[in-house]
Design a protein around this motif. Sequence first.
Motif, PDB file in Angstrom:
ATOM      1  N   PRO A   1       0.812  -1.217   0.000  1.00 56.54           N
ATOM      2  CA  PRO A   1       0.000   0.000   0.000  1.00 56.54           C
ATOM      3  C   PRO A   1       0.848   1.271   0.000  1.00 56.54           C
ATOM      4  CG  PRO A   1      -0.909  -1.580   1.537  1.00 56.54           C
ATOM      5  CD  PRO A   1       0.403  -2.141   1.059  1.00 56.54           C
ATOM      6  N   SER A   2       2.040   1.192   0.590  1.00 57.26           N
ATOM      7  CA  SER A   2       2.916   2.364   0.656  1.00 57.26           C
ATOM      8  C   SER A   2       3.758   2.556  -0.608  1.00 57.26           C
ATOM      9  CB  SER A   2       3.848   2.238   1.862  1.00 57.26           C
ATOM     10  OG  SER A   2       4.614   1.043   1.761  1.00 57.26           O
ATOM     11  N   GLY A   3       3.706   1.607  -1.534  1.00 59.18           N
ATOM     12  CA  GLY A   3       4.469   1.719  -2.769  1.00 59.18           C
ATOM     13  C   GLY A   3       5.242   0.445  -3.071  1.00 59.18           C
ATOM     14  N   VAL A   4       6.093   0.512  -4.071  1.00 52.20           N
ATOM     15  CA  VAL A   4       6.880  -0.646  -4.495  1.00 52.20           C
ATOM     16  C   VAL A   4       8.159  -0.727  -3.671  1.00 52.20           C
ATOM     17  CG1 VAL A   4       8.128  -1.699  -6.433  1.00 52.20           C
ATOM     18  CG2 VAL A   4       5.946  -0.572  -6.836  1.00 52.20           C
ATOM     19  N   VAL A   5       8.447  -1.914  -3.166  1.00 47.71           N
ATOM     20  CA  VAL A   5       9.703  -2.166  -2.471  1.00 47.71           C
ATOM     21  C   VAL A   5      10.485  -3.186  -3.281  1.00 47.71           C
ATOM     22  CG1 VAL A   5       8.853  -1.614  -0.170  1.00 47.71           C
ATOM     23  CG2 VAL A   5       8.679  -3.943  -1.009  1.00 47.71           C
ATOM     24  N   THR A   6      11.811  -3.059  -3.243  1.00 43.46           N
ATOM     25  CA  THR A   6      12.651  -3.981  -3.993  1.00 43.46           C
ATOM     26  C   THR A   6      13.521  -4.789  -3.041  1.00 43.46           C
ATOM     27  OG1 THR A   6      14.359  -2.297  -4.297  1.00 43.46           O
ATOM     28  CG2 THR A   6      12.706  -2.515  -6.046  1.00 43.46           C
ATOM     29  N   ASN A   7      13.948  -5.926  -3.520  1.00 41.50           N
ATOM     30  CA  ASN A   7      14.749  -6.852  -2.748  1.00 41.50           C
ATOM     31  C   ASN A   7      15.904  -7.317  -3.635  1.00 41.50           C
ATOM     32  OD1 ASN A   7      15.506  -8.753  -0.730  1.00 41.50           O
ATOM     33  ND2 ASN A   7      14.398 -10.343  -1.818  1.00 41.50           N
ATOM     34  N   GLU A   8      17.115  -7.007  -3.232  1.00 39.14           N
ATOM     35  CA  GLU A   8      18.277  -7.427  -4.011  1.00 39.14           C
ATOM     36  C   GLU A   8      18.626  -8.870  -3.661  1.00 39.14           C
ATOM     37  OE1 GLU A   8      22.950  -6.234  -4.545  1.00 39.14           O
ATOM     38  OE2 GLU A   8      21.507  -4.670  -4.026  1.00 39.14           O
ATOM     39  N   LEU A   9      18.692  -9.711  -4.672  1.00 38.47           N
ATOM     40  CA  LEU A   9      19.029 -11.119  -4.455  1.00 38.47           C
ATOM     41  C   LEU A   9      20.537 -11.306  -4.535  1.00 38.47           C
ATOM     42  CD1 LEU A   9      16.268 -12.847  -6.590  1.00 38.47           C
ATOM     43  CD2 LEU A   9      16.259 -12.329  -4.157  1.00 38.47           C
ATOM     44  N   PRO A  10      21.103 -12.080  -3.601  1.00 36.53           N
ATOM     45  CA  PRO A  10      22.549 -12.295  -3.634  1.00 36.53           C
ATOM     46  C   PRO A  10      22.972 -13.114  -4.851  1.00 36.53           C
ATOM     47  CG  PRO A  10      21.536 -13.448  -1.770  1.00 36.53           C
ATOM     48  CD  PRO A  10      20.453 -12.733  -2.493  1.00 36.53           C
TER      49      PRO A  10
END
Length: 126
Positions: free
Chosen positions: A56-65
Motif C-alpha cells: 500500500p505504501s508503494g513498491v519495495v525492492t529486494n536485491e538477491l545475492p
Amino acid sequence: MDEGGCVILKYKGGGMANLTYSGRTCVTQCSASINGTKANIEIPDHFWCPEKATLPSGVVTNELPEGQHPYIFVNSGGLRYEADHARKAILEGKKECEAMSHRHSEMVMTITDEVRKQLGVVYDVD
C-alpha cells in the motif's frame, strides 16, 4: 510427484487462502496476491524469492545475492537468506531460528500432510 492442485485454507476469524500449483504446466510467472479488508500486497513474480513487491505504501525492492556458480532455478539466490539464518543459529549454538520457529515448521508440515492426504498423494516413504 503430485502434479498440481488447488488448496483452500480457512482460518479462524473468516480469513481464507487460495493456493494453486502445478508441476505439469509451464508457467512463466509465479505470483502471489495478499488481499485484505484494508489493503492488498502484490508479488508479481517468483514469490518464493521476489525482487519486488507492491505494498500500500508503494513498491519495495529486494536485491538477491549472487552465487559463485549459476543457479539452476530462477531467483534461487534468495534462498541464501534462509541458509544464512540457519548458519547463524548453528554458530550461536541455538537449536531453533527465530525467523522460522519449530512450531511454525510443524504447522506448515501439518498443513501439507493434510493437503496430501485429501488429494490422495502417497509417497513411498509414507
